[in-house]
Design an enzyme around this catalytic site. Structure first.
Site, PDB file in Angstrom:
ATOM      1  N   ASP A 156      71.668   5.193  48.232  1.00  0.00           N
ATOM      2  CA  ASP A 156      72.983   4.544  48.253  1.00  0.00           C
ATOM      3  C   ASP A 156      73.766   5.005  47.027  1.00  0.00           C
ATOM      4  O   ASP A 156      73.618   4.465  45.939  1.00  0.00           O
ATOM      5  CB  ASP A 156      72.837   3.023  48.255  1.00  0.00           C
ATOM      6  N   HIS A 195      78.091   1.039  41.959  1.00  0.00           N
ATOM      7  CA  HIS A 195      76.857   0.588  41.308  1.00  0.00           C
ATOM      8  C   HIS A 195      76.484   1.416  40.084  1.00  0.00           C
ATOM      9  O   HIS A 195      75.422   1.182  39.496  1.00  0.00           O
ATOM     10  CB  HIS A 195      75.718   0.609  42.320  1.00  0.00           C
ATOM     11  N   ILE A 205      77.912  -3.250  39.629  1.00  0.00           N
ATOM     12  CA  ILE A 205      77.114  -4.360  40.128  1.00  0.00           C
ATOM     13  C   ILE A 205      75.837  -3.840  40.788  1.00  0.00           C
ATOM     14  O   ILE A 205      75.738  -2.671  41.156  1.00  0.00           O
ATOM     15  CB  ILE A 205      77.903  -5.222  41.134  1.00  0.00           C
ATOM     16  N   GLY A 214      73.596  -4.973  46.873  1.00  0.00           N
ATOM     17  CA  GLY A 214      73.142  -6.134  47.628  1.00  0.00           C
ATOM     18  C   GLY A 214      71.789  -5.887  48.270  1.00  0.00           C
ATOM     19  O   GLY A 214      70.936  -6.782  48.333  1.00  0.00           O
TER      20      GLY A 214
END
Length: 286
Positions: free
Chosen positions: A188, A193, A208, A211
Protein backbone atom coordinates in the site's frame (compact mmCIF):
# COMPACT_ATOMS: atom_id res chain seq x y z
CA UNK A 1 -18.85 14.14 -12.39
CA UNK A 2 -15.68 12.15 -11.62
CA UNK A 3 -17.72 9.09 -10.55
CA UNK A 4 -20.10 7.61 -13.12
CA UNK A 5 -21.89 4.97 -11.03
CA UNK A 6 -23.59 3.23 -13.96
CA UNK A 7 -20.36 2.98 -15.92
CA UNK A 8 -18.39 1.74 -12.91
CA UNK A 9 -20.91 -0.98 -12.11
CA UNK A 10 -21.15 -2.10 -15.72
CA UNK A 11 -17.39 -2.31 -16.26
CA UNK A 12 -15.89 -5.73 -16.91
CA UNK A 13 -14.00 -7.23 -13.95
CA UNK A 14 -10.25 -6.97 -13.88
CA UNK A 15 -8.47 -10.27 -13.58
CA UNK A 16 -4.82 -10.83 -12.81
CA UNK A 17 -2.44 -13.36 -11.36
CA UNK A 18 -1.06 -12.80 -7.88
CA UNK A 19 1.83 -14.59 -6.26
CA UNK A 20 3.20 -14.54 -2.74
CA UNK A 21 5.97 -16.28 -0.82
CA UNK A 22 6.66 -17.00 2.83
CA UNK A 23 8.86 -13.88 2.85
CA UNK A 24 5.83 -11.74 1.93
CA UNK A 25 3.86 -13.34 4.76
CA UNK A 26 6.66 -12.69 7.25
CA UNK A 27 7.01 -9.07 6.13
CA UNK A 28 3.27 -8.53 6.56
CA UNK A 29 3.33 -10.05 10.04
CA UNK A 30 6.23 -7.80 11.05
CA UNK A 31 4.33 -4.84 9.60
CA UNK A 32 1.41 -5.47 11.97
CA UNK A 33 3.68 -5.80 15.01
CA UNK A 34 4.46 -9.51 15.20
CA UNK A 35 7.78 -10.66 16.61
CA UNK A 36 7.74 -9.09 20.07
CA UNK A 37 9.26 -10.75 22.06
CA UNK A 38 11.31 -12.14 19.18
CA UNK A 39 11.91 -15.54 20.83
CA UNK A 40 8.35 -16.08 22.06
CA UNK A 41 7.11 -19.40 20.56
CA UNK A 42 3.73 -17.80 19.88
CA UNK A 43 5.38 -15.02 17.88
CA UNK A 44 7.63 -17.42 15.99
CA UNK A 45 4.48 -18.79 14.34
CA UNK A 46 4.33 -15.46 12.52
CA UNK A 47 8.03 -14.83 11.88
CA UNK A 48 9.93 -18.11 11.45
CA UNK A 49 9.54 -19.89 8.12
CA UNK A 50 9.78 -23.38 9.62
CA UNK A 51 6.77 -22.70 11.90
CA UNK A 52 4.87 -20.22 9.74
CA UNK A 53 1.10 -19.80 9.93
CA UNK A 54 -0.72 -17.17 7.84
CA UNK A 55 -2.93 -14.65 9.61
CA UNK A 56 -6.04 -14.41 7.37
CA UNK A 57 -5.83 -10.61 7.09
CA UNK A 58 -2.74 -11.18 4.93
CA UNK A 59 -5.32 -11.61 2.17
CA UNK A 60 -5.67 -7.81 2.03
CA UNK A 61 -2.08 -7.46 0.77
CA UNK A 62 -1.34 -10.82 -0.91
CA UNK A 63 0.31 -10.25 -4.26
CA UNK A 64 1.20 -6.71 -3.13
CA UNK A 65 -2.49 -5.89 -3.01
CA UNK A 66 -2.94 -6.36 -6.77
CA UNK A 67 -5.38 -5.57 -8.34
CA UNK A 68 -5.88 -3.69 -5.07
CA UNK A 69 -7.65 -0.61 -3.80
CA UNK A 70 -5.45 1.96 -5.52
CA UNK A 71 -5.79 0.33 -8.94
CA UNK A 72 -9.51 -0.06 -8.28
CA UNK A 73 -9.79 3.71 -8.12
CA UNK A 74 -8.77 3.87 -11.78
CA UNK A 75 -11.52 1.54 -13.01
CA UNK A 76 -13.90 2.82 -15.72
CA UNK A 77 -16.29 5.45 -14.40
CA UNK A 78 -14.01 6.43 -11.50
CA UNK A 79 -11.62 9.34 -11.50
CA UNK A 80 -10.91 10.72 -8.04
CA UNK A 81 -8.30 12.74 -6.17
CA UNK A 82 -6.37 10.36 -3.92
CA UNK A 83 -6.17 13.06 -1.23
CA UNK A 84 -9.97 12.86 -0.88
CA UNK A 85 -9.98 9.09 -0.41
CA UNK A 86 -10.37 7.32 2.93
CA UNK A 87 -10.76 3.63 3.59
CA UNK A 88 -14.18 3.37 5.21
CA UNK A 89 -14.43 -0.33 6.00
CA UNK A 90 -13.26 -3.81 5.19
CA UNK A 91 -14.89 -7.23 4.97
CA UNK A 92 -13.04 -10.48 4.45
CA UNK A 93 -14.45 -13.97 3.98
CA UNK A 94 -12.01 -16.87 4.21
CA UNK A 95 -12.99 -19.96 2.22
CA UNK A 96 -10.06 -22.08 3.41
CA UNK A 97 -6.75 -21.51 5.23
CA UNK A 98 -4.26 -19.38 3.34
CA UNK A 99 -1.09 -21.19 2.21
CA UNK A 100 2.29 -19.74 3.14
CA UNK A 101 3.07 -19.36 -0.56
CA UNK A 102 0.99 -19.56 -3.68
CA UNK A 103 -0.19 -18.37 -7.05
CA UNK A 104 -3.82 -17.44 -7.58
CA UNK A 105 -6.19 -15.50 -9.82
CA UNK A 106 -7.67 -12.29 -8.42
CA UNK A 107 -10.83 -10.91 -10.00
CA UNK A 108 -11.82 -7.38 -8.98
CA UNK A 109 -14.82 -5.22 -9.76
CA UNK A 110 -16.86 -2.35 -8.38
CA UNK A 111 -19.65 -4.18 -6.55
CA UNK A 112 -21.59 -1.09 -5.41
CA UNK A 113 -21.55 2.73 -5.55
CA UNK A 114 -23.45 4.63 -2.86
CA UNK A 115 -24.37 8.31 -2.74
CA UNK A 116 -23.96 9.64 0.80
CA UNK A 117 -24.68 13.26 -0.15
CA UNK A 118 -21.34 14.90 0.61
CA UNK A 119 -19.38 11.79 -0.32
CA UNK A 120 -19.49 8.63 -2.40
CA UNK A 121 -18.81 5.14 -1.12
CA UNK A 122 -17.34 2.56 -3.48
CA UNK A 123 -17.38 -1.14 -2.66
CA UNK A 124 -14.43 -2.78 -4.40
CA UNK A 125 -14.73 -6.58 -4.38
CA UNK A 126 -11.87 -8.96 -5.05
CA UNK A 127 -12.40 -12.71 -5.32
CA UNK A 128 -9.32 -14.91 -5.22
CA UNK A 129 -9.01 -18.56 -6.22
CA UNK A 130 -6.18 -20.94 -6.98
CA UNK A 131 -6.08 -24.31 -8.74
CA UNK A 132 -7.86 -25.93 -5.77
CA UNK A 133 -10.76 -23.46 -5.71
CA UNK A 134 -11.81 -20.25 -3.92
CA UNK A 135 -9.48 -18.85 -1.25
CA UNK A 136 -11.04 -15.59 -0.10
CA UNK A 137 -13.42 -12.73 -0.95
CA UNK A 138 -12.35 -9.25 0.02
CA UNK A 139 -14.61 -6.14 0.08
CA UNK A 140 -13.10 -2.70 0.58
CA UNK A 141 -15.46 0.20 1.29
CA UNK A 142 -13.84 3.38 -0.04
CA UNK A 143 -15.08 6.79 1.13
CA UNK A 144 -14.51 9.61 -1.40
CA UNK A 145 -15.14 13.05 0.04
CA UNK A 146 -16.91 15.61 -2.13
CA UNK A 147 -18.10 13.11 -4.74
CA UNK A 148 -21.74 12.48 -3.69
CA UNK A 149 -24.94 14.32 -4.43
CA UNK A 150 -26.08 12.80 -7.72
CA UNK A 151 -29.25 11.29 -6.25
CA UNK A 152 -28.07 7.70 -6.23
CA UNK A 153 -28.72 4.82 -3.83
CA UNK A 154 -27.58 5.74 -0.30
CA UNK A 155 -26.83 2.13 0.50
CA UNK A 156 -27.43 0.16 3.71
CA UNK A 157 -27.60 2.16 6.92
CA UNK A 158 -28.23 -0.55 9.52
CA UNK A 159 -25.35 -1.14 11.93
CA UNK A 160 -24.91 -3.87 14.54
CA UNK A 161 -25.68 -2.95 18.12
CA UNK A 162 -22.47 -2.33 20.07
CA UNK A 163 -21.50 -5.07 22.54
CA UNK A 164 -22.59 -4.54 26.14
CA UNK A 165 -21.07 -5.40 29.48
CA UNK A 166 -17.43 -5.72 30.41
CA UNK A 167 -15.19 -7.11 27.67
CA UNK A 168 -13.85 -10.62 28.04
CA UNK A 169 -10.38 -9.34 27.27
CA UNK A 170 -8.68 -5.98 26.89
CA UNK A 171 -5.21 -5.68 25.37
CA UNK A 172 -3.05 -2.72 24.41
CA UNK A 173 -0.80 -2.73 21.37
CA UNK A 174 1.78 0.03 20.80
CA UNK A 175 2.19 1.38 17.29
CA UNK A 176 5.85 1.94 16.52
CA UNK A 177 7.02 5.22 15.01
CA UNK A 178 8.13 3.36 11.89
CA UNK A 179 5.11 1.04 11.69
CA UNK A 180 3.48 2.68 8.66
CA UNK A 181 6.80 2.78 6.83
CA UNK A 182 7.27 -0.95 7.39
CA UNK A 183 3.66 -1.90 6.67
CA UNK A 184 3.58 -0.05 3.34
CA UNK A 185 6.32 -2.37 2.03
CA UNK A 186 3.55 -4.99 1.74
CA UNK A 187 2.07 -3.01 -1.14
CA UNK A 188 0.00 0.00 0.00
CA UNK A 189 2.05 2.90 -1.36
CA UNK A 190 -0.49 5.64 -0.63
CA UNK A 191 1.71 8.65 0.30
CA UNK A 192 -0.81 9.55 3.03
CA UNK A 193 1.06 7.09 5.24
CA UNK A 194 4.59 8.34 4.61
CA UNK A 195 4.74 11.84 3.08
CA UNK A 196 4.14 14.71 5.56
CA UNK A 197 3.29 17.17 2.77
CA UNK A 198 0.71 14.84 1.26
CA UNK A 199 -0.77 14.14 4.70
CA UNK A 200 -1.12 17.89 5.29
CA UNK A 201 -2.90 18.27 1.95
CA UNK A 202 -5.35 15.58 3.09
CA UNK A 203 -5.98 17.46 6.36
CA UNK A 204 -3.80 15.51 8.79
CA UNK A 205 -1.06 16.76 11.10
CA UNK A 206 1.31 14.07 9.86
CA UNK A 207 1.21 10.70 8.07
CA UNK A 208 -1.34 8.32 9.56
CA UNK A 209 -1.27 4.57 10.08
CA UNK A 210 -2.94 2.43 7.43
CA UNK A 211 -6.41 1.37 8.46
CA UNK A 212 -5.56 -2.12 7.24
CA UNK A 213 -2.56 -2.20 9.56
CA UNK A 214 -4.87 -1.58 12.52
CA UNK A 215 -7.18 -4.21 10.98
CA UNK A 216 -4.38 -6.78 10.99
CA UNK A 217 -3.19 -5.86 14.48
CA UNK A 218 -6.72 -6.34 15.79
CA UNK A 219 -7.23 -9.73 14.18
CA UNK A 220 -3.88 -10.89 15.57
CA UNK A 221 -5.05 -9.85 19.04
CA UNK A 222 -8.28 -11.84 18.59
CA UNK A 223 -6.45 -14.96 17.38
CA UNK A 224 -3.75 -14.77 20.04
CA UNK A 225 -6.01 -14.12 23.02
CA UNK A 226 -9.34 -15.84 22.26
CA UNK A 227 -8.68 -18.41 19.51
CA UNK A 228 -5.65 -20.15 21.04
CA UNK A 229 -3.42 -18.83 18.27
CA UNK A 230 -5.22 -20.94 15.66
CA UNK A 231 -5.35 -18.78 12.53
CA UNK A 232 -7.29 -21.42 10.60
CA UNK A 233 -10.35 -20.92 12.81
CA UNK A 234 -11.15 -17.49 11.32
CA UNK A 235 -14.04 -17.60 8.86
CA UNK A 236 -14.81 -13.91 8.30
CA UNK A 237 -13.74 -10.52 9.59
CA UNK A 238 -15.55 -7.21 9.17
CA UNK A 239 -14.87 -3.71 10.47
CA UNK A 240 -15.62 -0.03 9.97
CA UNK A 241 -12.77 2.48 10.17
CA UNK A 242 -13.97 5.16 12.58
CA UNK A 243 -10.86 7.21 13.33
CA UNK A 244 -7.19 7.65 12.57
CA UNK A 245 -4.14 6.44 14.45
CA UNK A 246 -0.74 8.08 14.28
CA UNK A 247 2.46 6.05 14.51
CA UNK A 248 3.73 6.24 18.08
CA UNK A 249 0.26 5.95 19.62
CA UNK A 250 -1.28 2.95 21.41
CA UNK A 251 -4.26 0.84 20.42
CA UNK A 252 -6.66 -0.36 23.11
CA UNK A 253 -8.48 -3.46 21.87
CA UNK A 254 -11.56 -4.62 23.77
CA UNK A 255 -12.90 -8.08 22.94
CA UNK A 256 -16.24 -9.74 23.69
CA UNK A 257 -17.25 -13.36 23.07
CA UNK A 258 -20.84 -12.88 21.94
CA UNK A 259 -21.38 -16.53 20.99
CA UNK A 260 -19.45 -19.72 20.56
CA UNK A 261 -18.53 -18.69 17.03
CA UNK A 262 -18.36 -14.87 17.22
CA UNK A 263 -16.04 -12.27 18.71
CA UNK A 264 -16.86 -8.57 18.74
CA UNK A 265 -14.13 -5.95 19.04
CA UNK A 266 -13.87 -2.23 19.71
CA UNK A 267 -10.56 -0.48 19.10
CA UNK A 268 -9.62 2.97 20.39
CA UNK A 269 -6.61 5.27 20.61
CA UNK A 270 -5.33 5.49 24.18
CA UNK A 271 -3.65 8.87 23.73
CA UNK A 272 -6.82 10.40 22.27
CA UNK A 273 -8.95 9.66 25.36
CA UNK A 274 -10.12 6.36 23.90
CA UNK A 275 -11.38 7.89 20.65
CA UNK A 276 -12.83 5.13 18.42
CA UNK A 277 -10.58 3.70 15.71
CA UNK A 278 -12.40 0.52 14.62
CA UNK A 279 -16.11 -0.04 15.23
CA UNK A 280 -18.73 -2.59 14.10
CA UNK A 281 -15.95 -5.16 14.24
CA UNK A 282 -16.96 -8.82 14.06
CA UNK A 283 -14.86 -11.98 13.74
CA UNK A 284 -16.71 -15.18 12.88
CA UNK A 285 -14.82 -18.37 13.68
CA UNK A 286 -15.09 -22.11 14.08
Amino acid sequence: MPIDAAKALAAAPRTGEITWTSKDVQLYHLGIGAGTPATDPHELRYTLESRLHVLPSFATVAGAGSPGVISGLSMPGIEVDLARVLHGGQSLEIHRPLPTEGTATATSRVAAVYDKGKAAVLVLRTEVADADGPLWTNDAQIFVRGEGGWGGDRGPSARPEPPTGEPDKTVERPVREDQALLYRLSGDWNPLHADPEFAAKAGFDRPILHGLCTYGMTLKAVVDTLLDGEVGRVRSYTTRFAGVVYPGETLRIRLWRTSGTEVRAAVSAVEKDDAPVLTDTVVQHS
